[in-house]
Design an enzyme around this catalytic site. Structure first.
Site, PDB file in Angstrom:
ATOM      1  N   ASN A  61      -5.534 -35.637  19.510  1.00  0.00           N
ATOM      2  CA  ASN A  61      -5.380 -37.097  19.403  1.00  0.00           C
ATOM      3  C   ASN A  61      -5.442 -37.526  17.942  1.00  0.00           C
ATOM      4  O   ASN A  61      -6.240 -37.008  17.162  1.00  0.00           O
ATOM      5  CB  ASN A  61      -6.372 -37.857  20.299  1.00  0.00           C
ATOM      6  N   GLU A  74      -2.246 -34.945  24.450  1.00  0.00           N
ATOM      7  CA  GLU A  74      -1.210 -34.395  25.332  1.00  0.00           C
ATOM      8  C   GLU A  74       0.173 -34.817  24.864  1.00  0.00           C
ATOM      9  O   GLU A  74       1.121 -34.034  24.883  1.00  0.00           O
ATOM     10  CB  GLU A  74      -1.421 -34.876  26.776  1.00  0.00           C
ATOM     11  N   CYS A 122       0.156 -40.308  29.435  1.00  0.00           N
ATOM     12  CA  CYS A 122       0.467 -38.900  29.140  1.00  0.00           C
ATOM     13  C   CYS A 122       1.021 -38.195  30.372  1.00  0.00           C
ATOM     14  O   CYS A 122       1.900 -37.339  30.263  1.00  0.00           O
ATOM     15  CB  CYS A 122      -0.771 -38.176  28.624  1.00  0.00           C
TER      16      CYS A 122
HETATM   17  N1  THU Z   1      -7.265 -39.418  24.650  1.00  0.00           N
HETATM   18  C1  THU Z   1      -6.484 -38.305  24.644  1.00  0.00           C
HETATM   19  O1  THU Z   1      -6.157 -37.749  23.596  1.00  0.00           O
HETATM   20  N2  THU Z   1      -6.070 -37.844  25.845  1.00  0.00           N
HETATM   21  C2  THU Z   1      -6.364 -38.415  27.042  1.00  0.00           C
HETATM   22  O2  THU Z   1      -5.820 -38.021  28.042  1.00  0.00           O
HETATM   23  C3  THU Z   1      -7.331 -39.487  27.113  1.00  0.00           C
HETATM   24  C4  THU Z   1      -7.669 -40.137  25.832  1.00  0.00           C
HETATM   25  C5  THU Z   1      -7.710 -39.932  23.351  1.00  0.00           C
HETATM   26  C6  THU Z   1      -7.120 -41.263  22.971  1.00  0.00           C
HETATM   27  C7  THU Z   1      -8.172 -41.789  22.025  1.00  0.00           C
HETATM   28  O3  THU Z   1      -7.916 -41.239  20.730  1.00  0.00           O
HETATM   29  C8  THU Z   1      -9.473 -41.197  22.541  1.00  0.00           C
HETATM   30  O4  THU Z   1      -9.105 -40.112  23.379  1.00  0.00           O
HETATM   31  C9  THU Z   1     -10.327 -42.183  23.340  1.00  0.00           C
HETATM   32  O5  THU Z   1      -9.601 -42.781  24.339  1.00  0.00           O
END
Ligand code: THU
Length: 163
Positions: A61, A74, A122
């Protein structure tokens, strides 16, 4: 009125029960959490996609001061995989999430106990590649248990696919 039952088959297992390929993919997703940029949520997510040519593509992320401009792990992994390997099928994706457990703790403790699960956006983004290339197995890592789903469809019933 007719009723339709939608069933989702989820396998639950421990890390040691995974195949060597799946363990490698989970390890890659866990490694990718280190490269997250998550100064706002402090929630570091990693995703690793196994391509049909055997390559593993990772993503994490990447947050932004303007919150909605950030991306999830993702989607980072999916878009990186598709843009660097156009036309190559995605076979599997593994996801892991980590939060700093604090100093003097083993960093391994920072991984979520429960399986890290992709957000709705995602799921939809991954579904696009599943529709193009066939089922993508989904491996959701948690320290206590791992969920394995046969496809992205299984995570997103009644998905929007075309118009
Ligand atoms: N996040 C992801 O990378 N994948 C997910 O499926 C859920 C959430 C990230 C987005 C944000 O940077 C942090 O987690 C908190 O929501």
């Amino acid at each position: 009125m007719k009723q339709i039952e939608i069933k989702t088959l989820v396998k639950e297992c421990k890390y040691d029960e995974l195949s060597e390929t799946d363990r490698r993919l989970v390890d890659a997703a866990k490694d990718a959490t280190v490269r997250a940029y998550a100064p706002y949520s402090k929630y570091q997510v990693g995703a690793a996609i196994l391509l049909d040519n055997g390559k593993i593509v990772e993503g994490s992320n990447q947050e932004n001061a303007a919150y909605p401009s950030g991306t999830c792990a993702e989607r980072t992994a999916a878009f990186f995989a598709a843009s660097s390997n156009p036309g190559m099928a995605f076979k599997k994706i593994a996801v892991a999430a980590w939060m700093d457990p604090g100093k003097d703790k083993n960093p391994e403790e920072g991984f979520q106990d429960n399986p890290a699960s992709p957000c709705g956006g995602c799921r939809q983004a991954l579904m696009e590649y599943e529709n193009l290339y066939g089922d993508i197995e989904v491996i959701l890592y948690g320290k206590d248990k791992i969920f394995v789903l046969p496809s992205v469809k299984a995570l997103l019933p009644l998905a929007f696919t075309d118009f």
